[in-house]
Structure formats: structure tokens, C-alpha cells
Design an enzyme around this catalytic site. Structure first.
Site, short mmCIF file in Angstrom:
data_model
loop_
_atom_site.label_atom_id
_atom_site.label_comp_id
_atom_site.label_asym_id
_atom_site.label_seq_id
_atom_site.Cartn_x
_atom_site.Cartn_y
_atom_site.Cartn_z
N ASP A 167 38.56 2.36 28.81
CA ASP A 167 38.97 1.11 29.44
C ASP A 167 38.09 0.93 30.68
O ASP A 167 38.24 1.63 31.67
CB ASP A 167 40.45 1.19 29.84
CG ASP A 167 40.98 -0.11 30.41
OD1 ASP A 167 42.19 -0.17 30.69
OD2 ASP A 167 40.18 -1.06 30.60
N ASP B 134 25.48 2.38 28.13
CA ASP B 134 24.75 3.20 27.15
C ASP B 134 25.21 4.65 27.22
O ASP B 134 25.53 5.27 26.20
CB ASP B 134 23.25 3.11 27.46
CG ASP B 134 22.42 3.74 26.35
OD1 ASP B 134 21.26 4.08 26.62
OD2 ASP B 134 22.95 3.91 25.23
N ILE C 177 23.94 6.04 20.19
CA ILE C 177 24.59 4.75 19.92
C ILE C 177 23.67 3.67 20.50
O ILE C 177 23.45 3.64 21.71
CB ILE C 177 25.98 4.68 20.57
CG1 ILE C 177 26.88 5.78 20.01
CG2 ILE C 177 26.59 3.29 20.38
CD1 ILE C 177 27.12 5.68 18.50
N GLU D 89 47.46 -4.97 26.75
CA GLU D 89 47.39 -3.88 27.74
C GLU D 89 47.61 -4.45 29.13
O GLU D 89 48.27 -3.88 29.98
CB GLU D 89 46.04 -3.17 27.66
CG GLU D 89 45.92 -1.94 28.55
CD GLU D 89 45.44 -2.24 29.96
OE1 GLU D 89 45.00 -3.39 30.22
OE2 GLU D 89 45.53 -1.34 30.82
N ASP E 119 27.30 6.70 24.25
CA ASP E 119 26.80 7.96 23.67
C ASP E 119 27.77 9.10 23.91
O ASP E 119 27.94 9.99 23.07
CB ASP E 119 25.43 8.31 24.25
CG ASP E 119 24.36 7.30 23.83
OD1 ASP E 119 23.36 7.17 24.56
OD2 ASP E 119 24.55 6.65 22.79
N HIS F 28 41.70 -1.11 24.80
CA HIS F 28 42.43 -2.37 24.69
C HIS F 28 41.44 -3.50 24.54
O HIS F 28 40.37 -3.51 25.16
CB HIS F 28 43.39 -2.58 25.87
CG HIS F 28 42.78 -3.01 27.17
ND1 HIS F 28 42.52 -4.32 27.49
CD2 HIS F 28 42.39 -2.28 28.25
CE1 HIS F 28 42.02 -4.40 28.71
NE2 HIS F 28 41.92 -3.17 29.18
N1 DTR Z 1 44.45 -0.84 34.09
C1 DTR Z 1 43.11 -1.15 33.66
C2 DTR Z 1 42.06 -0.87 34.68
C3 DTR Z 1 42.21 0.44 35.34
C4 DTR Z 1 42.54 0.61 36.64
N2 DTR Z 1 42.56 1.98 36.89
C5 DTR Z 1 42.22 2.62 35.76
C6 DTR Z 1 42.10 3.98 35.51
C7 DTR Z 1 41.76 4.38 34.22
C8 DTR Z 1 41.54 3.44 33.22
C9 DTR Z 1 41.68 2.04 33.49
C10 DTR Z 1 42.01 1.67 34.76
C11 DTR Z 1 43.01 -2.60 33.27
O1 DTR Z 1 43.08 -3.43 34.17
O2 DTR Z 1 42.86 -2.84 32.08
ZN ZN Z 2 42.47 -5.11 33.24
ZN ZN Z 3 41.37 -2.60 31.02
CA CA Z 4 22.52 5.19 23.41
#
Ligand code: DTR
Ligand code: ZN
Ligand code: ZN
Ligand code: CA
Length: 452
Positions: free
Chosen positions: A214, A316, A58, A185, A320, A139
Site C-alpha cells: 500500500d 521499480d 519486473i 480500504e 522487484d 487495495h
Molecule cells: N492507510 C493507507 C496509507 C498508510 C498510512 N500509513 C501506512 C502504513 C503502512 C501502509 C499504509 C499506510 C492508505 O491511506 O491507504
Molecule cells: Zn489512502
Molecule cells: Zn492506501
Molecule cells: Ca524491475
């Protein structure tokens, strides 16, 4: 039938006269719809593993170009891309245009949260088994205090570029590939919850997995893998092992992002994460580089979460890794020796009598049975022409495997039949039904098995 070949078997053979009589009566065949079941001459060769296609690289530059666009959108719309703000809908429009141009079937669905309209973007790649949906998502909304480039432009852009790579490759995966970008989200996983709630149970059962991304480009990155579905987790871990990059289990993930809504309805989930406001330890800095004693993302939910708040190597590698997972999991598992369900209990078949059955119960599969369901049959019975053999699906639909024959004087039915069972739910109790429709010559079901 050959009288001179009367065997010394305990069960007397019929006389030729009786055989002719049977033929003349035109014994009614079972009423089961004919299946495309044809006995294979010999047991099928051991399934050979089909190696999944290798995913393309990618291009990091492409992913970063999407981040630059999201940054511009935020800058032009009050500095953010938050739910209910113009910058969020502009983000949706940017991604949708890219996906439409690449041949995806897209839809924008709406929901309401905190008095404002929210939007989810769903993109389906045409083709693949509609009963096996592999979905990847992220999200797209930011918090109102900043442009949200790492949180979560990074996940959104990497999933977008993976989808565009599927289009460039004109990929024809076993499974149906779906991609999703969620609204709100940051208000509590609202958009993905609206989506999951909109799925009827029959649709949910078709999901083979949901992959969530995320925050995957944190400036002081860790390499965390969600510890949910083992097969998905292994796919990501194997990828990183191939890079020689150690990973850790994502320990704060449960409930912290959109995969929680899919997990709550029993859909296998997994994903990647490079860290948020938690501090990187010395041990972690030892294995990953970066700065111990500093947050993985010190601009988490802040105005400084801009395009400067991205670690290119992490973005990166994770981009991938996403492509690797989509190509690998989307091509279905390497053909396994077969998900075999067997019953070896002997069942006597009454001479010229009622049908008998032997059952296997299938569970834990998703979606429908395959178009080439293998039915291995082992029936010990002299003059097998007496026998009518059917496969009965959990919903009662019968598939004819073998009809009676007044001229087939050979012994035993030991064969593997191939049945198109793709209209049948895989899970449930399947039956082998056997009836002896002519007097004399008897036998029993020695065993049978279904291989998915
Ligand atoms: N809730 C997400 C950020 C986040 C915090 N802990 C985790 C664990 C796994 C994925 C995401 C997150 C946010 O603020 O969008
Ligand atoms: Zn967040
Ligand atoms: Zn997030
Ligand atoms: Ca790549």
C-alpha cells in the site's frame, strides 16, 4: 531362528517349535491401514538446502502501463476510483481481464459499505500445496478526491505485474499462490475484512503468509519494511541489502492497511511502504536521497495523486522486491535440516503384552503434515520379529510402520520410515505405538522422532 545361535543374552530366545507355532497361528496383523511406510536402509542423508528460484525482473514499463490505465479510468469516471463509484468497478474489470487472460482462476466477491456495493478481486495461480497459501495483496480503491495512483495504484499495479510474471514463467511453486485486490480500504480496511471474515478457521490455518503493498511508489520515497513476521521481514530486508539500499522499520503500519485484518486472525504478515504524509527527515534524505522536510507523498489523498506522483526508482525496486518475496517464500523455505520433534524417554515394551506408546506434540506449524513425513525409530529389542510398530496421527489414524515376523530374529528396530501423512493436520500429539505379540524376547522404545 537358529538354535545354535542362542546368544548369551539375558532374555531366552524362543524355540523353533514356538516360532513355527506363531507362524501357523497367522497372528493377526494390526488393523491399521497400511501406510506407504517402507524403512529406508539407512538414515536419510542430511537434507540439502534447495535454493529457491531467482525471481525475474519486473519491467517497470509494464507496471507504469497499468498505472496509465488506472489514470485513464479515473479520468473517465469523475476523477477517482473510489468505493461505490464507477471508477472502482472499472479498475476491477481491468485487472480481472489481465488475470483471466494469464490463466489465473479469478473471482470477484461483493460486500456492502456505506450503502454501496464493494468488490474484492481474488486470483489463484493453479497448483501448489493447497495447505500452504502465500497471498499477496493491495487495495485498489482510491479516495474520492483523486485518482489514487500512488495510493494505491502503485501497490495494485506491482502486485498485478508480479502475478503476470508468475504466469509468464509458468511458475510451479511449492506453495499455492493467491493474489488479492481489496475494495473500500479507505473507508476502514472494509474489503479485506470482509474477505478474512469469509474464511473459515480451517482455511485461515492454511495461510503461510499475507504480503501487503500500500503506497510503494511515493514521489519522495522512503524504504520501509513492515516489522511483523520475521521471516517475511527478513526476505524483504535481504532483498534491499542486496541492492545496497538501507531500509527502516515501518512504524506507523500497524492497523493502517489491509494486512491488519490478516494479522488479527494469526496469519503471518509483512509488506513494504514508501511513506505518506509524514515528513522525510534529514537523516533519511541522507540515506535515501530526496527532500528533507517534505512529505514522502505530498499528494497523499489529494487530486494530485496522479501518474506524475510516482518515483520510478522506488516503484521499480519495490516491484522487484515483491517478485523476490513471492518466488522465495512461495518456494517454501530452503529445505531446513528438518522441523524435528523427538522423544527419547525409554518406554518398556511388555513381553507378549499390551501395546505401549511414546508421544511427541507438534505445534506452530500451518496446514497438514507432508506426504513424506520421516519417522525415525529406535527400539532396542531382541528378536524384533515380535514387534508391531505403528505411527498414530493426532486424530487417531494409525499408519503401519512394521508388522510382526516370525522369521525376523535380528535384534533392534533402528530405521527411518517415510509416511504419506498429507491428510493429517500437522499440529497435535503424534504417537509411536509398539506391541510385542510373542512370548520371550523383550525390549524398549529407546527413542523416536518426526521430521517434517
Ligand atoms: N492507510 C493507507 C496509507 C498508510 C498510512 N500509513 C501506512 C502504513 C503502512 C501502509 C499504509 C499506510 C492508505 O491511506 O491507504
Ligand atoms: Zn489512502
Ligand atoms: Zn492506501
Ligand atoms: Ca524491475
Amino acid at each position: 531362528m537358529n538354535l545354535s545361535s542362542v546368544s548369551c543374552r539375558p532374555t531366552p530366545r524362543r524355540t523353533a517349535v514356538a516360532a513355527v507355532a506363531l507362524a501357523l497361528t497367522g497372528l493377526a496383523a494390526a488393523t491399521a491401514p497400511a501406510a506407504s511406510a517402507a524403512p529406508t536402509a539407512a538414515p536419510t542423508a542430511a537434507a540439502t538446502a534447495l535454493a529457491p528460484l531467482a525471481a525475474p525482473d519486473i519491467p517497470l514499463a509494464n507496471v507504469k502501463a497499468h498505472l496509465t490505465q488506472l489514470q485513464s479510468i479515473a479520468t473517465a469516471n469523475g476523477g477517482n476510483r473510489a468505493h461505490g463509484r464507477p471508477g472502482y468497478k472499472a479498475s476491477i474489470d481491468y485487472l480481472k481481464a489481465k488475470l483471466d487472460a494469464a490463466g489465473f482462476t479469478t473471482s470477484v466477491t461483493t460486500f456492502t459499505s456505506s450503502g454501496a456495493t464493494g468488490y474484492n478481486l481474488i486470483a489463484d495461480w493453479p497448483g501448489g500445496d493447497p495447505n500452504q497459501i502465500l497471498m499477496s495483496g493491495a487495495h485498489l480503491d482510491s479516495v474520492s478526491s483523486g485518482p489514487g495512483i500512488n495510493d494505491n495504484g502503485s501497490g495494485s499495479a506491482a502486485v498485478l505485474e508480479t502475478a503476470l510474471a508468475v504466469s509468464r514463467a509458468q511458475l510451479k511453486p511449492t506453495k499455492h499462490l493467491r493474489f488479492g485486490w481489496w475494495g473500500a480500504e479507505e473507508l476502514g480496511l472494509v474489503g479485506s475484512k470482509a474477505y478474512v471474515n469469509s474464511l473459515p478457521a480451517t482455511e485461515r490455518s492454511k495461510f503461510s503468509g499475507y504480503l501487503n503493498f500500500d503506497m510503494i511508489g511515493s514521489p519522495n520515497p522512503g524504504y520501509f519494511v513492515y516489522d511483523d513476521d520475521p521471516a517475511i521481514e527478513k526476505t524483504f530486508k535481504d532483498y534491499y541489502a542486496g541492492l545496497g539500499v538501507p531500509t527502516e522499520i515501518e512504524t506507523e503500519g500497524d492497523g493502517r492497511s489491509d494486512h491488519a485484518n490478516f494479522k488479527n486472525v494469526g496469519i503471518p504478515v509483512g509488506g513494504l511502504f514508501t511513506g505518506a504524509s509524514r515528513t522525510k527527515s534529514s537523516a533519511q534524505a541522507q540515506k535515501w536521497g530526496g527532500t528533507a522536510g517534505t512529505a514522502f507523498d505530498r499528494c497523499y489523498h489529494s487530486s494530485c495523486d496522479t501518474t506524475a506522483n510516482i518515483n520510478d526508482t522506488a516503484l521499480d525496486r519495490n516491484s522487484d522486491a515483491i517478485a523476490h518475496a513471492v518466488w522465495t517464500l512461495g518456494s517454501g523455505p530452503a529445505v531446513p535440516p528438518g522441523d524435528v520433534h523427538e522423544n527419547t524417554t525409554d518406554v518398556a515394551v511388555p513381553d507378549n503384552g499390551a501395546a505401549v506408546t511414546s508421544s511427541v506434540t507438534v505445534s506452530g506449524r500451518t496446514g497438514n503434515a507432508p506426504a513424506a513425513l520421516k519417522v525415525g525409530v529406535d527400539i532396542k529389542h531382541t528378536w524384533r520379529g515380535d514387534l508391531v510398530v505403528d505411527l498414530v496421527a493426532p486424530d487417531g489414524t494409525a499408519y503401519r510402520l512394521k508388522s510382526s515376523s516370525s522369521s525376523d530374529s535380528a535384534d533392534n528396530v533402528i530405521a527411518t520410515y517415510t509416511v504419506d501423512a498429507s491428510s493429517e493436520a500437522a499440529n497435535g500429539t503424534w504417537k509411536l505405538r509398539v506391541q510385542d505379540i510373542a512370548a520371550q524376547d523383550t525390549g524398549y522404545i529407546d527413542g523416536w522422532k518426526l521430521t517434517f
